[in-house]
Design a protein around this motif. Structure first.
Motif, mmCIF file in Angstrom:
data_model
loop_
_atom_site.group_PDB
_atom_site.id
_atom_site.type_symbol
_atom_site.label_atom_id
_atom_site.label_comp_id
_atom_site.label_asym_id
_atom_site.label_seq_id
_atom_site.Cartn_x
_atom_site.Cartn_y
_atom_site.Cartn_z
ATOM 1 N N ILE A 1 0.868 -1.182 0.000
ATOM 2 C CA ILE A 1 0.000 0.000 0.000
ATOM 3 C C ILE A 1 0.904 1.230 0.000
ATOM 4 N N ASP A 2 0.662 2.149 -0.934
ATOM 5 C CA ASP A 2 1.309 3.463 -0.896
ATOM 6 C C ASP A 2 0.267 4.457 -0.389
ATOM 7 N N ARG A 3 0.358 4.765 0.900
ATOM 8 C CA ARG A 3 -0.661 5.607 1.526
ATOM 9 C C ARG A 3 -0.599 7.054 1.065
ATOM 10 N N THR A 4 0.500 7.446 0.439
ATOM 11 C CA THR A 4 0.583 8.834 -0.069
ATOM 12 C C THR A 4 -0.317 9.012 -1.296
ATOM 13 N N LEU A 5 -0.666 7.907 -1.958
ATOM 14 C CA LEU A 5 -1.490 7.996 -3.169
ATOM 15 C C LEU A 5 -2.971 7.789 -2.892
ATOM 16 N N CYS A 6 -3.297 7.023 -1.852
ATOM 17 C CA CYS A 6 -4.694 6.649 -1.583
ATOM 18 C C CYS A 6 -5.564 7.885 -1.366
ATOM 19 N N ILE A 7 -6.745 7.869 -2.027
ATOM 20 C CA ILE A 7 -7.712 8.958 -1.863
ATOM 21 C C ILE A 7 -8.954 8.492 -1.092
ATOM 22 N N GLY A 8 -8.854 7.297 -0.505
ATOM 23 C CA GLY A 8 -9.941 6.813 0.345
ATOM 24 C C GLY A 8 -11.234 6.481 -0.386
ATOM 25 N N SER A 9 -11.127 6.072 -1.627
ATOM 26 C CA SER A 9 -12.329 5.798 -2.433
ATOM 27 C C SER A 9 -13.120 4.605 -1.908
ATOM 28 N N GLY A 10 -12.449 3.696 -1.239
ATOM 29 C CA GLY A 10 -13.132 2.526 -0.671
ATOM 30 C C GLY A 10 -13.365 1.385 -1.648
ATOM 31 N N ASN A 11 -12.879 1.475 -2.854
ATOM 32 C CA ASN A 11 -13.086 0.391 -3.825
ATOM 33 C C ASN A 11 -12.456 -0.911 -3.338
ATOM 34 N N CYS A 12 -11.236 -0.836 -2.867
ATOM 35 C CA CYS A 12 -10.533 -2.047 -2.429
ATOM 36 C C CYS A 12 -11.173 -2.631 -1.178
ATOM 37 N N THR A 13 -11.612 -1.771 -0.277
ATOM 38 C CA THR A 13 -12.223 -2.278 0.953
ATOM 39 C C THR A 13 -13.568 -2.936 0.666
ATOM 40 N N ASN A 14 -14.270 -2.469 -0.360
ATOM 41 C CA ASN A 14 -15.533 -3.115 -0.743
ATOM 42 C C ASN A 14 -15.286 -4.508 -1.286
ATOM 43 N N LEU A 15 -14.242 -4.671 -2.078
ATOM 44 C CA LEU A 15 -13.987 -5.961 -2.723
ATOM 45 C C LEU A 15 -13.260 -6.941 -1.804
ATOM 46 N N ALA A 16 -12.442 -6.443 -0.914
ATOM 47 C CA ALA A 16 -11.685 -7.324 -0.025
ATOM 48 C C ALA A 16 -11.645 -6.743 1.391
ATOM 49 N N PRO A 17 -12.807 -6.757 2.057
ATOM 50 C CA PRO A 17 -12.884 -6.166 3.394
ATOM 51 C C PRO A 17 -12.065 -6.913 4.442
ATOM 52 N N GLU A 18 -11.702 -8.182 4.149
ATOM 53 C CA GLU A 18 -10.865 -8.924 5.121
ATOM 54 C C GLU A 18 -9.431 -8.409 5.111
ATOM 55 N N ILE A 19 -9.068 -7.721 4.025
ATOM 56 C CA ILE A 19 -7.679 -7.305 3.839
ATOM 57 C C ILE A 19 -7.493 -5.809 4.111
ATOM 58 N N PHE A 20 -8.378 -5.010 3.529
ATOM 59 C CA PHE A 20 -8.198 -3.557 3.557
ATOM 60 C C PHE A 20 -9.248 -2.890 4.426
ATOM 61 N N VAL A 21 -8.851 -1.802 5.079
ATOM 62 C CA VAL A 21 -9.783 -1.021 5.894
ATOM 63 C C VAL A 21 -9.390 0.456 5.738
ATOM 64 N N ILE A 22 -10.374 1.333 5.818
ATOM 65 C CA ILE A 22 -10.102 2.767 5.772
ATOM 66 C C ILE A 22 -9.894 3.254 7.208
ATOM 67 N N ASP A 23 -8.785 3.931 7.451
ATOM 68 C CA ASP A 23 -8.490 4.354 8.829
ATOM 69 C C ASP A 23 -9.113 5.725 9.131
ATOM 70 N N GLU A 24 -8.811 6.256 10.322
ATOM 71 C CA GLU A 24 -9.429 7.510 10.750
ATOM 72 C C GLU A 24 -8.953 8.718 9.939
ATOM 73 N N GLN A 25 -7.853 8.521 9.194
ATOM 74 C CA GLN A 25 -7.394 9.598 8.288
ATOM 75 C C GLN A 25 -7.996 9.459 6.892
ATOM 76 N N ASN A 26 -8.929 8.510 6.750
ATOM 77 C CA ASN A 26 -9.551 8.225 5.454
ATOM 78 C C ASN A 26 -8.540 7.722 4.420
ATOM 79 N N ILE A 27 -7.589 6.960 4.913
ATOM 80 C CA ILE A 27 -6.565 6.350 4.053
ATOM 81 C C ILE A 27 -6.582 4.855 4.331
ATOM 82 N N VAL A 28 -6.311 4.095 3.268
ATOM 83 C CA VAL A 28 -6.381 2.648 3.419
ATOM 84 C C VAL A 28 -5.223 2.116 4.275
ATOM 85 N N GLU A 29 -5.540 1.057 5.010
ATOM 86 C CA GLU A 29 -4.574 0.383 5.881
ATOM 87 C C GLU A 29 -4.884 -1.106 5.811
ATOM 88 N N PHE A 30 -3.921 -1.951 6.155
ATOM 89 C CA PHE A 30 -4.232 -3.374 6.252
ATOM 90 C C PHE A 30 -5.033 -3.635 7.525
#
Ligand code: SF4
Length: 82
Positions: A17-46
């Motif tokens: 994950i390159d967190r400097t690029l993530c815009i928090g769209s949530g596409n990845c978390t929708n498709l693989a919620p077991e892997i990805f989560v949006i954190d309190e900064q609205n950036i993806v995290e494992f």
């Protein structure tokens, strides 16, 4: 590794994950919620635990990122996403 990069081995693949690029769209978390989560900064995290999931779904969830913030490398070290 950069402070804003995260890396895990999942289903024999290396996921970065390159967190400097993530815009928090949530596409990845929708498709693989077991892997990805949006954190309190609205950036993806494992998620704390990242189970092995179907490799095709892992690839799909990585490739759907609109800003190429997810990098997927297969077991042979070949980058397959983006
Ligand atoms: S799909 Fe990309 S931009 Fe959207 S939350 Fe996931 S990593 Fe961030």
């Amino acid at each position: 590794m950069d402070d804003e990069q995260r890396e895990r081995t999942i289903s024999g693949h290396t996921v970065t994950i390159d967190r400097t690029l993530c815009i928090g769209s949530g596409n990845c978390t929708n498709l693989a919620p077991e892997i990805f989560v949006i954190d309190e900064q609205n950036i993806v995290e494992f998620q704390d635990e990242t189970p092995d999931i179907d490799a095709g779904r892992l690839e799909e969830a990585s490739a759907i990122c609109p800003v190429d913030a997810l990098i997927l490398t297969d077991e042979d070290g070949e980058q397959i996403v983006p």
